[in-house]
Design a protein around this motif. Structure first.
Motif: not given
Length: 146
Positions: A69-89
């Motif tokens: 099949g096929a599955i859509r994954f969404v990852i969200y980064d809410d880690r304050q210390e992360s360089l990618t904080s606030g981003r989605f994949l």
């Protein structure tokens, strides 16, 4: 395929060996990127159009492949210390996109079944399941438009 990555997420192409009697789909090797040990492996079925999530593991690293099949994954980064904080994949696994998604602890993940019929994921985690190790929140708690 290139993806706008989030710190702590790997998208690793996996080998697909074509065979007239049925293809062979690789999932993970101990020598491959993202391998941090073995705790358990399990399958999960995601019904068409339905969304599971949001879930964040505090200790476990997930390694997810979609052999059917096929599955859509969404990852969200809410880690304050992360360089990618606030981003989605946002990435869909399965079919022609046979990759492994490695998700480090501390990231939120939700996923949606995309194909009619069976959408099957395999998760290879470095830890055994522990219901007290993860956080779950409602889908509307994170501002993402499905």
């Amino acid at each position: 395929m290139d993806y706008p990555l989030i710190e702590g997420v790997l998208v690793t192409p996996q080998k697909r060996i074509l065979n007239s009697k049925g293809d062979i789909l690789h999932a993970m090797k101990r020598s491959g990127p993202g391998y941090t040990g073995f705790g358990e492996a399990y399958f999960s079925i995601v019904r068409t159009g339905l969304i599971k999530g949001w879930k964040r593991h505090r200790h476990a690293t997930l390694n997810v492949v979609v052999p059917v099949g096929a599955i859509r994954f969404v990852i969200y980064d809410d880690r304050q210390e992360s360089l990618t904080s606030g981003r989605f994949l946002d990435v869909t696994l399965g079919g022609a996109n046979h990759v492994r998604l490695t998700v480090s602890p501390g990231l939120w993940m939700a996923f949606q079944g995309m194909n009619e019929g069976i959408n099957l994921l395999l998760n290879i985690s470095n830890e055994e399941h522990d219901p007290t190790e993860a956080d779950n929140i409602d889908l509307d708690a994170i501002p993402f438009i499905w």
